[in-house]
Design a protein around this motif. Structure first.
Motif, short mmCIF file in Angstrom:
data_model
loop_
_atom_site.label_atom_id
_atom_site.label_comp_id
_atom_site.label_asym_id
_atom_site.label_seq_id
_atom_site.Cartn_x
_atom_site.Cartn_y
_atom_site.Cartn_z
N GLY A 25 -40.31 -27.36 21.31
CA GLY A 25 -41.05 -26.12 21.14
C GLY A 25 -42.51 -26.31 20.77
O GLY A 25 -43.32 -25.42 21.00
N VAL A 26 -42.86 -27.45 20.16
CA VAL A 26 -44.22 -27.69 19.66
C VAL A 26 -44.72 -26.43 18.94
O VAL A 26 -45.70 -25.78 19.33
CB VAL A 26 -45.18 -28.11 20.79
N ALA A 73 -29.32 -26.08 20.86
CA ALA A 73 -29.88 -25.34 21.98
C ALA A 73 -31.31 -25.83 22.20
O ALA A 73 -32.03 -26.14 21.26
CB ALA A 73 -29.87 -23.84 21.69
N ARG A 74 -31.71 -25.93 23.46
CA ARG A 74 -33.01 -26.48 23.80
C ARG A 74 -34.05 -25.36 23.92
O ARG A 74 -33.85 -24.40 24.67
CB ARG A 74 -32.94 -27.27 25.10
N ILE A 75 -35.16 -25.51 23.21
CA ILE A 75 -36.24 -24.53 23.29
C ILE A 75 -37.05 -24.74 24.56
O ILE A 75 -37.33 -23.80 25.30
CB ILE A 75 -37.16 -24.64 22.06
N ALA A 171 -35.63 -22.58 13.25
CA ALA A 171 -36.03 -21.18 13.09
C ALA A 171 -36.40 -20.57 14.45
O ALA A 171 -36.09 -19.41 14.73
CB ALA A 171 -37.21 -21.07 12.13
N VAL A 172 -37.07 -21.35 15.30
CA VAL A 172 -37.42 -20.86 16.63
C VAL A 172 -36.15 -20.62 17.44
O VAL A 172 -36.01 -19.59 18.13
CB VAL A 172 -38.34 -21.86 17.35
N ARG A 183 -41.22 -12.47 16.84
CA ARG A 183 -41.08 -13.51 15.80
C ARG A 183 -41.23 -14.90 16.41
O ARG A 183 -41.85 -15.79 15.81
CB ARG A 183 -39.72 -13.37 15.11
N VAL A 184 -40.67 -15.10 17.58
CA VAL A 184 -40.81 -16.38 18.27
C VAL A 184 -42.29 -16.70 18.49
O VAL A 184 -42.74 -17.82 18.21
CB VAL A 184 -40.06 -16.37 19.61
N ALA A 185 -43.04 -15.73 18.99
CA ALA A 185 -44.47 -15.94 19.24
C ALA A 185 -45.21 -16.27 17.95
O ALA A 185 -46.15 -17.08 17.94
CB ALA A 185 -45.07 -14.70 19.91
N SER A 186 -44.79 -15.67 16.84
CA SER A 186 -45.42 -15.96 15.55
C SER A 186 -45.15 -17.39 15.12
O SER A 186 -46.03 -18.08 14.59
CB SER A 186 -44.91 -14.98 14.48
#
Length: 344
Positions: A25-26, A73-75, A171-172, A183-186
């Protein structure tokens, strides 16, 4: 950014400042670490380097135990991870295959053979929960002691928080699983996106009146799934609004050309005439997933599938219309504030 599979390459820099991790996710915590790494590398006059692993170590151990449910799970796909690392200004990335040999390598041998002899580390930056080596016996204290003995600096970075929440890949994943795209974008510091080459499918979408752009997600367990309002980049000068399905398409025949693979299937609400019916194949596009409409649904036939896609398109249009109104309202408010400040 130069990318190397393994560390036995003549083009690899003789010395480096290194950080080690999966970087799925970086996210913003990763970005803070990478910014510190770049600064330390510049201070020492060596390139910044990220060491990552493919597959994810937990994928490997889940496969060995024959317990796929243990795999995370892979982001992001490897392509998207490398793209974001490059966007952060990293000079080189070493991708190590996580296999039985690496999993059984003693922590001391990892330091001496990989870090010192293989990469010539001058500085190593790790997270506060970093562990390494066979049975995860290696930790920050061992690495720090080895640095004093072998001549490299070691630093540890504490957790990064946003709104009193620790930013982490877990968390992502949780936010993606719940469809909380704001929230993901944050947590990421950018909208969540997936990129790749447009591949051929069954051409069923065009028969139903909804031509789709198909991207393969190269991991069997994506962190996100369902139907989303999206924006597509790479087909025209401006991003194109659309609606997309990320998943395994439960309403379709598993014998289709992409059967069993996770696909991101995107329908642009306005198809560019310049592309024609075949013009998108082979292009690299990026799809931003902005708002989750609902989970994947299984329809009992093509007519109900067509009706469901039409409803999703209407809901996506409503999302973009509301987003446009909100943006216009915020711009009007900011203009009013600026006018007031100018008068003052």
């Amino acid at each position: 950014m130069k990318v190397f599979r393994g560390y036995n390459h003549p083009q690899l820099a003789a010395q480096c400042a290194l950080t080690i991790g999966n970087f799925d996710g970086v996210h913003r915590g990763h970005q803070a670490m990478l910014a510190l790494l770049k600064n330390e590398a510049q201070h020492r006059g060596v390139p910044s380097c990220v060491m990552s692993f493919e597959p994810h170590p937990r994928d490997y151990f889940a496969a060995v135990a024959r317990k796929p449910e243990l795999a995370p799970a892979r982001i992001a796909t490897l392509r998207d991870k490398l793209t974001e690392l490059a966007n952060c200004g990293i000079d080189q990335c070493v991708v190590l295959p996580f296999n039985a040999r690496l999993a059984s390598q003693p922590a001391e041998a990892f330091i001496e053979d990989v870090l010192v002899k293989g990469l010539g580390v001058r500085y190593v930056l790790v997270g506060d929960d970093f562990r390494f080596g066979a049975k995860r016996v290696g930790d920050y204290a061992m690495l720090d002691a080895a640095g004093e003995r072998l001549g490299f600096d070691v630093a540890r970075m504490n957790s990064y928080e946003v709104s009193n929440t620790r930013v982490s890949s877990s968390a992502v994943r949780e936010a993606l699983g719940q469809g909380q795209m704001t929230r993901v974008a944050s947590l990421l510091g950018r909208p969540y996106s997936i990129s790749g080459h447009v591949v051929h499918g069954r051409k069923l979408g065009r028969d139903l009146g909804f031509r789709t752009l198909n991207l393969r997600f190269s991991h069997w367990k994506p962190a996100a799934s369902g139907i989303f309002a999206v924006k597509v980049f790479g087909l025209s000068d401006e991003p194109l609004p659309g609606v997309a399905n990320l998943g395994i398409r439960p309403s379709l025949d598993p014998a289709d050309v992409n059967g069993g693979r996770v696909l991101l299937e995107t329908h642009c609400l306005a198809w560019p005439d310049s592309l024609g019916p075949e013009g998108a194949y082979g292009k690299i596009i990026r799809v931003e997933l902005l708002h989750k409409l609902h989970d994947e649904l299984k329809y009992d036939g093509l007519d109900s599938l067509k009706a469901g896609i039409a409803r999703d398109c209407d809901d996506a249009r409503a999302f973009f219309a509301q987003a446009s109104k909100s943006f216009s309202a915020s711009m009007h408010t900011e203009t009013s504030r600026q006018t007031t400040r100018d008068r003052i």
